[in-house]
Design an enzyme around this catalytic site. Structure first.
Site, PDB file in Angstrom:
ATOM      1  N   PRO A  10       0.824  -1.218   0.000  1.00  0.00           N
ATOM      2  CA  PRO A  10       0.000   0.000   0.000  1.00  0.00           C
ATOM      3  C   PRO A  10       0.857   1.266   0.000  1.00  0.00           C
ATOM      4  O   PRO A  10       0.357   2.360  -0.247  1.00  0.00           O
ATOM      5  CB  PRO A  10      -0.831  -0.119   1.283  1.00  0.00           C
ATOM      6  CG  PRO A  10      -0.084  -1.075   2.148  1.00  0.00           C
ATOM      7  CD  PRO A  10       0.646  -2.004   1.221  1.00  0.00           C
TER       8      PRO A  10
ATOM      9  N   GLU B 158       1.559  -8.092   9.316  1.00  0.00           N
ATOM     10  CA  GLU B 158       1.549  -6.613   9.373  1.00  0.00           C
ATOM     11  C   GLU B 158       2.466  -6.030   8.306  1.00  0.00           C
ATOM     12  O   GLU B 158       2.487  -4.813   8.108  1.00  0.00           O
ATOM     13  CB  GLU B 158       1.963  -6.105  10.759  1.00  0.00           C
ATOM     14  CG  GLU B 158       1.148  -6.628  11.936  1.00  0.00           C
ATOM     15  CD  GLU B 158      -0.331  -6.835  11.635  1.00  0.00           C
ATOM     16  OE1 GLU B 158      -1.008  -5.864  11.259  1.00  0.00           O
ATOM     17  OE2 GLU B 158      -0.794  -7.987  11.774  1.00  0.00           O
TER      18      GLU B 158
ATOM     19  N   ARG C 143      -1.601  -8.799 -20.602  1.00  0.00           N
ATOM     20  CA  ARG C 143      -2.414  -8.503 -21.785  1.00  0.00           C
ATOM     21  C   ARG C 143      -1.763  -7.481 -22.707  1.00  0.00           C
ATOM     22  O   ARG C 143      -2.135  -7.350 -23.864  1.00  0.00           O
ATOM     23  CB  ARG C 143      -3.831  -8.069 -21.394  1.00  0.00           C
ATOM     24  CG  ARG C 143      -3.886  -6.819 -20.554  1.00  0.00           C
ATOM     25  CD  ARG C 143      -5.283  -6.570 -20.016  1.00  0.00           C
ATOM     26  NE  ARG C 143      -6.253  -6.451 -21.084  1.00  0.00           N
ATOM     27  CZ  ARG C 143      -6.333  -5.413 -21.920  1.00  0.00           C
ATOM     28  NH1 ARG C 143      -5.484  -4.414 -21.787  1.00  0.00           N
ATOM     29  NH2 ARG C 143      -7.236  -5.380 -22.862  1.00  0.00           N
TER      30      ARG C 143
ATOM     31  N   ASP D 206      -6.462  -0.021 -28.805  1.00  0.00           N
ATOM     32  CA  ASP D 206      -6.691   1.277 -29.432  1.00  0.00           C
ATOM     33  C   ASP D 206      -7.815   2.029 -28.733  1.00  0.00           C
ATOM     34  O   ASP D 206      -7.714   3.220 -28.510  1.00  0.00           O
ATOM     35  CB  ASP D 206      -7.019   1.100 -30.921  1.00  0.00           C
ATOM     36  CG  ASP D 206      -5.816   0.580 -31.709  1.00  0.00           C
ATOM     37  OD1 ASP D 206      -4.699   0.603 -31.150  1.00  0.00           O
ATOM     38  OD2 ASP D 206      -6.006   0.147 -32.854  1.00  0.00           O
TER      39      ASP D 206
HETATM   40  N1  4FN Z   1      -1.688  -4.734   2.275  1.00  0.00           N
HETATM   41  C1  4FN Z   1      -3.584   0.954   4.163  1.00  0.00           C
HETATM   42  C2  4FN Z   1      -2.808   1.436   5.239  1.00  0.00           C
HETATM   43  C3  4FN Z   1      -2.067   0.543   5.990  1.00  0.00           C
HETATM   44  C4  4FN Z   1      -2.075  -0.828   5.703  1.00  0.00           C
HETATM   45  C5  4FN Z   1      -2.836  -1.284   4.633  1.00  0.00           C
HETATM   46  C6  4FN Z   1      -2.860  -2.721   4.297  1.00  0.00           C
HETATM   47  C7  4FN Z   1      -1.150  -6.878   3.301  1.00  0.00           C
HETATM   48  C8  4FN Z   1       1.067  -7.118   4.442  1.00  0.00           C
HETATM   49  C9  4FN Z   1       0.371  -4.870   3.600  1.00  0.00           C
HETATM   50  C10 4FN Z   1      -2.984  -3.151   0.339  1.00  0.00           C
HETATM   51  C11 4FN Z   1      -3.565  -2.304  -0.596  1.00  0.00           C
HETATM   52  C12 4FN Z   1      -3.088  -2.242  -1.883  1.00  0.00           C
HETATM   53  C13 4FN Z   1      -0.384  -4.494  -2.016  1.00  0.00           C
HETATM   54  C14 4FN Z   1      -3.584  -0.401   3.876  1.00  0.00           C
HETATM   55  C15 4FN Z   1      -1.422  -3.881  -1.314  1.00  0.00           C
HETATM   56  C16 4FN Z   1      -1.887  -3.962  -0.006  1.00  0.00           C
HETATM   57  C17 4FN Z   1      -2.016  -3.032  -2.235  1.00  0.00           C
HETATM   58  C18 4FN Z   1      -1.236  -4.842   1.014  1.00  0.00           C
HETATM   59  C19 4FN Z   1      -0.381  -7.602   4.370  1.00  0.00           C
HETATM   60  C20 4FN Z   1       1.111  -5.607   4.677  1.00  0.00           C
HETATM   61  C21 4FN Z   1      -1.085  -5.360   3.440  1.00  0.00           C
HETATM   62  C22 4FN Z   1      -4.183   3.367   3.784  1.00  0.00           C
HETATM   63  C23 4FN Z   1      -4.029   1.834   1.869  1.00  0.00           C
HETATM   64  C24 4FN Z   1      -5.884   1.613   3.476  1.00  0.00           C
HETATM   65  C25 4FN Z   1      -1.913  -4.964   4.679  1.00  0.00           C
HETATM   66  C26 4FN Z   1      -4.416   1.928   3.342  1.00  0.00           C
HETATM   67  N2  4FN Z   1      -1.372  -3.136  -3.417  1.00  0.00           N
HETATM   68  N3  4FN Z   1      -1.951  -3.553   4.901  1.00  0.00           N
HETATM   69  O1  4FN Z   1      -3.652  -3.159   3.473  1.00  0.00           O
HETATM   70  O2  4FN Z   1      -0.334  -5.577   0.720  1.00  0.00           O
HETATM   71  O3  4FN Z   1      -0.393  -4.008  -3.279  1.00  0.00           O
END
Ligand code: 4FN
Length: 244
Positions: free
Chosen positions: A87, A114, A152, A167
């Site tokens: 995130p 976490e 894709r 396109d």
């Molecule tokens: N997520 C936010 C703030 C703090 C934590 C999270 C969260 C999965 C390992 C990361 C989440 C979203 C989009 C990977 C979210 C993504 C993840 C992603 C992700 C477990 C730690 C976690 C402010 C964005 C809501 C958990 C906000 N794109 N932590 O989701 O991996 O790729």
């Protein structure tokens, strides 16, 4: 392109990676995919991959030594992107997907618990990408979204229908409404212009529907869109509250 995913849940990728487009890409030799189990690199008889955070507090952290061994085992070249799905990353967009689709190899790392020990970022991660602002349980679904968007765009993966689609999305606008048979559904008819047979009129109508819908729902997209003088005139009319 070779895509290697590091994950605690390699089986999550099976269904998505054997569905039609992915299967075609792999069958045509355009995509070599593997999901590697981080747990294989635990080096621990209990296969432990996580530990409690220094400084206390809740939750568990993916151990740096384990994840670094898993990354090393893939022997990334100096220029291989090692992308943490996170995130905290830059947001995945069509432009990001297009740039990634031109690479020969991608390594995607999926977090869990976490998150990952910061030293993995410091030592091995070259890029961080997010699919959007919501909480996920792990990075796996994000990795699959990225893979779908990237694969894709690899030349040769989609056939002739792919060129057409590329396109039509390339202008950065939303699509207007679509219709197919039958001509009437529960009293609702399809717009007459679409069945008129006037190709130029159809294209003009579609362009305006696309502009109108983008203006209504995603005006932010208009800022980066490729617009003609006629497009701008139509949008000015919409902004002035003109009916059509
Ligand atoms: N997520 C936010 C703030 C703090 C934590 C999270 C969260 C999965 C390992 C990361 C989440 C979203 C989009 C990977 C979210 C993504 C993840 C992603 C992700 C477990 C730690 C976690 C402010 C964005 C809501 C958990 C906000 N794109 N932590 O989701 O991996 O790729």
């Amino acid at each position: 392109m070779k895509i290697e995913v590091l994950t605690l849940f390699p089986n999550m990728f099976s269904a998505v990676m054997s569905e039609s487009m992915m299967w075609k890409a792999r069958d045509r030799g355009l995509l070599d995919f593997s999901a590697c189990d981080i747990r294989d690199h635990s080096g621990d008889k209990h296969r432990k991959v996580d530990d409690s955070p220094y400084g206390g507090g809740g939750g568990m952290i993916l151990k740096a030594d384990v994840l670094l061994r898993a990354i090393d085992a893939l022997e990334p070249a100096a220029d291989t992107p090692v992308i943490l799905m996170s995130p905290q990353g830059r947001t995945l967009t069509h432009a990001v997907a297009l740039a990634l689709s031109r690479r020969v190899r991608l390594i995607l790392v999926c977090g869990h618990y976490e998150g990952v020990d910061e030293r993995v970022r410091d030592l091995a991660i070259t890029d961080e990408i997010s699919i959007g602002d919501y909480v996920l349980t792990g990075g796996e679904l994000a990795a699959m979204v990225l893979i779908d968007a990237v694969v894709r765009l690899i030349p040769g993966v989609l056939g002739a229908e792919g060129a057409e689609q590329r396109d039509s999305y390339a202008d950065g606008l939303l699509e207007g409404p679509h219709y197919t048979r039958p001509p009437e559904v529960r009293g609702l008819t399809a717009p007459e212009v679409l069945t008129s047979g006037h190709h130029a009129e159809v294209e003009h109508w579609r362009r305006r529907q696309s502009l109108r819908r983008t203006w209504q729902r995603r005006p932010d997209l208009l800022e980066k869109a490729d617009l003609s003088a006629d497009d701008r005139e139509y949008l000015a009319g919409l902004a002035a509250g003109e009916a059509d």
